[in-house]
Write a protein that holds these residues in place. Structure first.
Motif, PDB file in Angstrom:
ATOM      1  N   ILE A 146      23.460 -25.761   7.239  1.00 45.52           N
ATOM      2  CA  ILE A 146      23.578 -26.568   6.281  1.00 45.52           C
ATOM      3  C   ILE A 146      22.633 -26.302   5.268  1.00 45.52           C
ATOM      4  O   ILE A 146      22.806 -26.272   3.980  1.00 45.52           O
ATOM      5  CB  ILE A 146      23.050 -28.059   6.791  1.00 45.52           C
ATOM      6  CG1 ILE A 146      24.469 -28.623   7.739  1.00 45.52           C
ATOM      7  CG2 ILE A 146      23.170 -29.076   5.611  1.00 45.52           C
ATOM      8  CD1 ILE A 146      24.197 -29.963   8.349  1.00 45.52           C
ATOM      9  N   SER A 147      21.455 -25.969   5.625  1.00 50.58           N
ATOM     10  CA  SER A 147      20.483 -25.445   4.919  1.00 50.58           C
ATOM     11  C   SER A 147      20.955 -24.375   3.755  1.00 50.58           C
ATOM     12  O   SER A 147      20.618 -24.223   2.721  1.00 50.58           O
ATOM     13  CB  SER A 147      19.086 -25.307   5.350  1.00 50.58           C
ATOM     14  OG  SER A 147      18.543 -26.275   6.172  1.00 50.58           O
ATOM     15  N   PRO A 159      15.879 -22.280   4.493  1.00 49.84           N
ATOM     16  CA  PRO A 159      16.868 -22.042   5.723  1.00 49.84           C
ATOM     17  C   PRO A 159      16.669 -20.922   6.639  1.00 49.84           C
ATOM     18  O   PRO A 159      16.913 -21.249   7.886  1.00 49.84           O
ATOM     19  CB  PRO A 159      18.094 -21.595   4.947  1.00 49.84           C
ATOM     20  CG  PRO A 159      18.045 -22.236   3.557  1.00 49.84           C
ATOM     21  CD  PRO A 159      16.422 -21.950   3.411  1.00 49.84           C
ATOM     22  N   GLY A 187      23.901 -23.584   3.140  1.00 52.23           N
ATOM     23  CA  GLY A 187      25.053 -23.967   2.291  1.00 52.23           C
ATOM     24  C   GLY A 187      24.363 -24.570   0.894  1.00 52.23           C
ATOM     25  O   GLY A 187      24.864 -24.566  -0.184  1.00 52.23           O
ATOM     26  N   VAL A 188      23.436 -25.461   1.536  1.00 55.23           N
ATOM     27  CA  VAL A 188      22.906 -26.467   0.294  1.00 55.23           C
ATOM     28  C   VAL A 188      22.149 -25.430  -0.715  1.00 55.23           C
ATOM     29  O   VAL A 188      22.215 -25.591  -1.869  1.00 55.23           O
ATOM     30  CB  VAL A 188      21.885 -27.470   0.790  1.00 55.23           C
ATOM     31  CG1 VAL A 188      21.216 -28.160  -0.418  1.00 55.23           C
ATOM     32  CG2 VAL A 188      22.780 -28.518   1.612  1.00 55.23           C
ATOM     33  N   SER A 189      21.379 -24.425  -0.100  1.00 56.18           N
ATOM     34  CA  SER A 189      20.572 -23.595  -0.880  1.00 56.18           C
ATOM     35  C   SER A 189      21.419 -22.637  -1.998  1.00 56.18           C
ATOM     36  O   SER A 189      21.264 -22.586  -3.201  1.00 56.18           O
ATOM     37  CB  SER A 189      19.879 -22.695  -0.028  1.00 56.18           C
ATOM     38  OG  SER A 189      18.849 -23.531   0.793  1.00 56.18           O
ATOM     39  N   ALA A 217      24.401 -23.488  -2.975  1.00 57.63           N
ATOM     40  CA  ALA A 217      25.074 -24.479  -3.710  1.00 57.63           C
ATOM     41  C   ALA A 217      24.179 -24.898  -4.873  1.00 57.63           C
ATOM     42  O   ALA A 217      24.997 -24.879  -6.001  1.00 57.63           O
ATOM     43  CB  ALA A 217      25.771 -25.548  -3.070  1.00 57.63           C
ATOM     44  N   VAL A 218      22.849 -25.030  -4.684  1.00 56.36           N
ATOM     45  CA  VAL A 218      22.300 -25.464  -5.696  1.00 56.36           C
ATOM     46  C   VAL A 218      21.509 -24.610  -6.636  1.00 56.36           C
ATOM     47  O   VAL A 218      21.566 -24.410  -7.647  1.00 56.36           O
ATOM     48  CB  VAL A 218      20.990 -26.415  -4.867  1.00 56.36           C
ATOM     49  CG1 VAL A 218      19.819 -26.821  -5.955  1.00 56.36           C
ATOM     50  CG2 VAL A 218      21.519 -27.511  -4.320  1.00 56.36           C
ATOM     51  N   TYR A 264      15.041 -19.259  -2.573  1.00 56.35           N
ATOM     52  CA  TYR A 264      15.625 -20.368  -2.078  1.00 56.35           C
ATOM     53  C   TYR A 264      16.204 -20.176  -0.537  1.00 56.35           C
ATOM     54  O   TYR A 264      16.474 -21.141  -0.064  1.00 56.35           O
ATOM     55  CB  TYR A 264      16.715 -20.632  -2.849  1.00 56.35           C
ATOM     56  CG  TYR A 264      17.875 -19.895  -3.202  1.00 56.35           C
ATOM     57  CD1 TYR A 264      18.836 -19.696  -2.558  1.00 56.35           C
ATOM     58  CD2 TYR A 264      17.725 -18.815  -4.195  1.00 56.35           C
ATOM     59  CE1 TYR A 264      19.759 -18.434  -2.618  1.00 56.35           C
ATOM     60  CE2 TYR A 264      18.829 -17.947  -4.536  1.00 56.35           C
ATOM     61  CZ  TYR A 264      19.766 -17.655  -3.625  1.00 56.35           C
ATOM     62  OH  TYR A 264      20.673 -16.964  -3.796  1.00 56.35           O
TER      63      TYR A 264
END
Length: 409
Positions: free
Chosen positions: A383-384, A277, A386-388, A390-391, A273
């Protein structure tokens, strides 16, 4: 009487040696002896009795003794000192009275009343009619300055002397009028000549300064040169700033890519994942580096010109890209042709300034895009990541970050 004169001479020498300050560069023993010599000169050329000659000689030696006490009113003090000395020498009262009368006659503002007063007065001012006038006058100026009475500049002192010689002073005795007046007039003429010469020189300097100022104001050459010099210097400085900014971006992104490849790439197999990013991060940094290189990439022209280009004034000889392939002799000829024509010189400078501006425009436009892509890429990458995390791995973000910062041993 000769013994009395010698005693007065010795008394004067000892008195001035012990009590007269060194600041008296004019009213000193030398001046008194000059007056004494001038008195003898008048006596020898005039009908003067022996008694009168003695009075005049004693007056010449003792007339400035009062300077050991005071400057203002020194004549009265001189009378007191002379009277005491002559009484100690058992001189006749007629001699004492005659000496006192002659000493008081040396006051410059008073008018002599008899022949003896005229003689002593002329002898006291005899330097006006002597060849050593300039030397004696300078000693008097220095004395006034050393004693802080009044300070004259050389030109002001010359004006003071002109005023004294032409308006305030006059010789009274027949001998002085016959023998010293002519030299006095010659000294005055020299002063007037010096004043005229200085006035002419000063006028010439003022005219020169006026013409220089007028030429400076009327001619735009200096302003034109200042404009080109300032503009070219600013353009070069801006170009250096642009290159520095590009080099900073190159260095920063090179470090970023190195850290990503060495620390983050090894984690992608176990953490798929992070691929997206990381790719965004690397691609934005790579694009930033490419744009930074493009911004600083030099653009060299063909470096040749023809004689027709020079004659038509179509080539800019101030830029190396237009002549780097030419022979030295050809370039020298072209420069000589350039310097013959003032308009061609300014035209070349204008072209150089214009094309430097075009280069700067290109550099700063690319740099603007470079910084924009760099900032956007950093933001999107963060941001990428962080999203990766988090998910896909909410609990492992701290471990990955710490491992990315501190490599495994």
């Amino acid at each position: 009487m000769t013994d009395l004169i010698n005693a007065a001479d010795n008394f004067l020498l000892q008195l001035f040696k012990e009590k007269l300050p060194n600041t008296f560069t004019y009213h000193n023993y030398t001046h008194s002896k000059r007056v004494f010599k001038s008195v003898n000169e008048i006596i020898e050329g005039s009908e003067v009795s022996a008694a009168e000659a003695t009075i005049l000689r004693l007056s010449a030696l003792l007339h400035d003794t009062g300077y050991i006490h005071t400057r203002e009113g020194h004549e009265e003090e001189s009378v007191k000192i002379a009277t005491k000395f002559l009484k100690d020498q058992n001189a006749d009262q007629t001699i004492i009275d005659g000496v006192a009368k002659c000493i008081m006659a040396t006051k410059f503002k008073d008018t002599p009343k008899d022949s003896l007063e005229e003689i002593i007065r002329d002898a006291d001012a005899s330097h006006f009619g002597k060849d050593y006038f300039q030397e004696a006058s300078e000693f008097l100026r220095q004395e006034l300055q050393l004693q802080e009475i009044e300070e004259f500049s050389p030109s002001d002192w010359r004006e003071e002397n002109i005023k004294v010689l032409s308006e305030k002073h006059q010789f009274y005795s027949d001998y002085a009028l016959k023998n010293w007046q002519k030299v006095k007039e010659s000294n005055l003429a020299e002063l007037l000549k010096s004043r005229k010469k200085d006035k002419k020189k000063r006028k010439k300097e003022e005219l020169k300064a006026q013409l220089k100022a007028k030429y400076k104001d009327a001619s735009p050459e200096r302003g034109i040169q200042t404009f080109y010099r300032t503009a070219l210097r600013n353009h070069i400085k801006l170009s250096d700033i642009a290159d520095t900014k590009a080099n900073i971006l190159l260095s920063v992104n090179a470090i970023i890519i190195s850290l990503v490849l060495s620390n983050l790439l090894s984690k992608l197999d176990s953490n798929p994942y992070l691929v997206l990013p990381s790719a965004i991060f690397v691609v934005s940094s790579t694009i930033t580096m490419v744009l930074a290189v493009i911004a600083t990439r030099p653009n060299v022209t063909r470096g040749e010109f023809t004689k027709e280009d020079v004659k038509n004034k179509s080539v800019n000889l101030t830029f190396f890209g237009n002549f780097h392939r030419m022979e030295l002799s050809q370039y020298q000829w072209a420069i000589e042709e350039l310097l013959k024509d003032r308009d061609y010189v300014y035209s070349s400078l204008t072209k150089d300034l214009y094309f430097l501006g075009k280069v700067l425009d290109r550099k700063y436009r690319i740099l603007r895009w470079t910084y924009t892509i760099f900032v956007i890429g950093i933001i999107i990458s963060i941001i990428s990541f962080g999203v990766s995390f988090a998910v896909f791995d909410p609990g492992g973000i701290e471990q990955v970050v710490s491992e990315s910062i501190v490599p495994e041993a």
